[in-house]
Design a protein around this motif. Structure first.
Motif, PDB file in Angstrom:
ATOM      1  N   GLY A  37      -3.198  -4.879  -6.733  1.00 52.23           N
ATOM      2  CA  GLY A  37      -2.014  -5.645  -7.114  1.00 52.23           C
ATOM      3  C   GLY A  37      -1.043  -4.829  -7.937  1.00 52.23           C
ATOM      4  N   GLY A  38      -1.569  -4.012  -8.867  1.00 55.15           N
ATOM      5  CA  GLY A  38      -0.683  -3.165  -9.668  1.00 55.15           C
ATOM      6  C   GLY A  38       0.032  -2.125  -8.843  1.00 55.15           C
ATOM      7  N   ALA A  39      -0.679  -1.532  -7.870  1.00 57.40           N
ATOM      8  CA  ALA A  39      -0.037  -0.528  -7.016  1.00 57.40           C
ATOM      9  C   ALA A  39       1.048  -1.148  -6.137  1.00 57.40           C
ATOM     10  N   LEU A  40       0.768  -2.313  -5.565  1.00 58.82           N
ATOM     11  CA  LEU A  40       1.782  -2.987  -4.754  1.00 58.82           C
ATOM     12  C   LEU A  40       2.955  -3.438  -5.610  1.00 58.82           C
ATOM     13  N   GLY A  41       2.655  -3.923  -6.825  1.00 60.79           N
ATOM     14  CA  GLY A  41       3.741  -4.324  -7.726  1.00 60.79           C
ATOM     15  C   GLY A  41       4.604  -3.153  -8.129  1.00 60.79           C
ATOM     16  N   ALA A  42       3.982  -1.976  -8.349  1.00 65.35           N
ATOM     17  CA  ALA A  42       4.763  -0.794  -8.688  1.00 65.35           C
ATOM     18  C   ALA A  42       5.686  -0.391  -7.548  1.00 65.35           C
ATOM     19  N   THR A  43       5.220  -0.600  -6.319  1.00 63.57           N
ATOM     20  CA  THR A  43       6.037  -0.232  -5.160  1.00 63.57           C
ATOM     21  C   THR A  43       7.173  -1.224  -4.928  1.00 63.57           C
ATOM     22  N   VAL A  44       6.889  -2.512  -5.080  1.00 65.83           N
ATOM     23  CA  VAL A  44       7.869  -3.549  -4.758  1.00 65.83           C
ATOM     24  C   VAL A  44       8.745  -3.904  -5.960  1.00 65.83           C
ATOM     25  N   LEU A  45       8.126  -4.016  -7.129  1.00 61.13           N
ATOM     26  CA  LEU A  45       8.840  -4.496  -8.324  1.00 61.13           C
ATOM     27  C   LEU A  45       9.093  -3.406  -9.349  1.00 61.13           C
ATOM     28  N   GLY A  46       8.813  -2.145  -8.994  1.00 62.83           N
ATOM     29  CA  GLY A  46       8.878  -1.073  -9.973  1.00 62.83           C
ATOM     30  C   GLY A  46      10.255  -0.797 -10.528  1.00 62.83           C
ATOM     31  N   ARG A  47      11.314  -1.170  -9.827  1.00 59.92           N
ATOM     32  CA  ARG A  47      12.662  -0.918 -10.335  1.00 59.92           C
ATOM     33  C   ARG A  47      13.099  -1.931 -11.385  1.00 59.92           C
ATOM     34  N   ASN A  48      12.381  -3.005 -11.479  1.00 58.70           N
ATOM     35  CA  ASN A  48      12.647  -4.010 -12.511  1.00 58.70           C
ATOM     36  C   ASN A  48      11.772  -3.717 -13.721  1.00 58.70           C
ATOM     37  N   ARG A  49      12.345  -3.749 -14.914  1.00 57.26           N
ATOM     38  CA  ARG A  49      11.588  -3.356 -16.107  1.00 57.26           C
ATOM     39  C   ARG A  49      10.394  -4.284 -16.347  1.00 57.26           C
ATOM     40  N   ILE A  50      10.602  -5.589 -16.188  1.00 56.78           N
ATOM     41  CA  ILE A  50       9.504  -6.532 -16.416  1.00 56.78           C
ATOM     42  C   ILE A  50       8.443  -6.380 -15.329  1.00 56.78           C
ATOM     43  N   GLY A  51       8.885  -6.278 -14.065  1.00 60.04           N
ATOM     44  CA  GLY A  51       7.934  -6.099 -12.984  1.00 60.04           C
ATOM     45  C   GLY A  51       7.147  -4.803 -13.123  1.00 60.04           C
ATOM     46  N   ALA A  52       7.812  -3.728 -13.557  1.00 57.90           N
ATOM     47  CA  ALA A  52       7.116  -2.462 -13.765  1.00 57.90           C
ATOM     48  C   ALA A  52       6.094  -2.570 -14.890  1.00 57.90           C
ATOM     49  N   ALA A  53       6.467  -3.267 -15.961  1.00 62.55           N
ATOM     50  CA  ALA A  53       5.535  -3.414 -17.084  1.00 62.55           C
ATOM     51  C   ALA A  53       4.309  -4.232 -16.692  1.00 62.55           C
TER      52      ALA A  53
END
Length: 357
Positions: free
Chosen positions: A286-302
């Motif tokens: 989940g963290g790897a997919l979130g980094a790929t999809v939401l990584g440009r957003n500061r909250i999503g990256a965190a």
């Protein structure tokens, strides 16, 4: 029908058992009445003594891997000119390696026991080699921390002779610290897996092939997660790709290990270690997919970074606790010994056939 005295004393005549035709009785499985094997030890004692570890050792493993990955990211950011990422990664590496050393000392009980391990160098001992790797990385991380502290405080920027000398020293120390952190990062992340594999614990000893890849991939994913938490997304685009690579290495090596171990890997699928392992896989993916999809957003990256760090911590805890459980049950020790004996016999037969040929 007349019943004689003998028949009366014997009671009613039982039906005669028919003979099986065609030798059916002789072909019956001779093990049909043999009960399943029960693995036990003398007086209920453990065949292999379980490691007397608490939560300090999994924390030591996790924080050491986090420090190693952060040191590598800091060295890479220094070479590429990402100043914020470099500073945050170096500070994170210093904090993680300090906490890791504290967890190790807490498990040892007294600080001088760690210093006693540095009196000798034994290349055949993973503990001895690991102690020196840990110390060398700590020195590099400390030097990098001093460079960053001097930069934040403005030390070495003055026109006086002492300030110029300090500034010259900082310029020399900066690349040296980066080279040292990069050189000792991978050994620091992997040596704890070698340390576990060098024990007599069945699950750990048999996982010597894949466990270093599990730990290094997990360490890379966790350190990328920390960088995503502390650094703006503008400087973490490559870090997010590294997080995906680390997570893929971790999960793939873990499944290959569990498949190859077979029954010996059962503790990784049941009880508390099984729950930790499943949670680690979900959080890591989940963290790897979130980094790929939401990584440009500061909250999503965190949030993705937190998931990657938690997955790495759970992976260490699952492996440690599953290994302890495998040592408590004599079944896994016996299976492990039989597997190694069969492998040696097979290797001997192959060598004999080659010699004969």
């Amino acid at each position: 029908m007349t019943v004689n005295a003998f028949d009366a004393d014997r009671g009613p005549e039982l039906p005669r058992r028919r003979r099986r035709s065609g030798g059916e009785g002789r072909r019956r499985d001779p093990n049909v009445m043999v009960p399943d094997a029960q693995f036990a030890s003398y007086y209920g004692r453990h065949i292999v003594k379980p490691a007397p570890w608490g939560n300090e050792i999994p924390a030591y493993f996790f924080l050491g891997g986090l420090a190693a990955g952060s040191g590598l990211i800091g060295a890479w950011a220094h070479a590429c000119g990402y100043d914020v990422l470099r500073r945050n990664a170096r500070l994170g590496a210093m904090a993680a390696v300090g906490l890791s050393g504290g967890a190790l000392v807490a498990d040892l009980g007294r600080p001088e026991r760690f210093l006693n391990m540095m009196r000798t160098v034994k290349l055949t001992s993973p503990m001895s080699v690991g102690t020196w790797i840990f110390s060398a990385f700590s020195a590099s991380a400390g030097l990098a921390f001093a460079v960053e502290a001097a930069d934040l405080l403005g030390v070495g920027r003055g026109d006086s002779l002492p300030q110029k000398a300090i500034g010259a020293g900082v310029k020399v120390a900066a690349p040296v610290s980066s080279v040292g952190s990069a050189a000792f990062a991978a050994p620091l992340a992997a040596y704890t897996a070698v340390l576990l594999s060098d024990t007599a614990t069945p699950l750990w000893q048999e996982s010597y092939r894949e466990l270093p890849f599990v730990f290094t991939g997990s360490a890379l994913a966790a350190s990328c997660g920390l960088a995503m938490i502390t650094t703006p997304p503008a400087q973490t685009s490559e870090v997010r790709r590294l997080a995906l690579m680390g997570a893929a290495t971790d999960v793939t090596a873990y499944h290959l290990m569990a498949r190859r171990l077979g029954e010996i890997a059962e503790p990784l699928a049941h009880g508390r270690p099984g729950r930790l392992a499943r949670a680690a896989e979900v959080l890591t993916i989940g963290g790897a997919l979130g980094a790929t999809v939401l990584g440009r957003n500061r909250i999503g990256a965190a949030l993705s970074g937190l998931a990657l760090m938690a997955g790495s911590a759970y992976t260490r805890s699952a492996v440690v606790e599953a290994g302890i459980e495998s040592a408590k049950d004599p079944k896994y020790t016996v299976l492990h010994q039989k597997a190694r004996l069969a492998a040696r016999r097979a290797a001997g037969m192959r060598s004999d056939s080659i010699t004969t040929a």
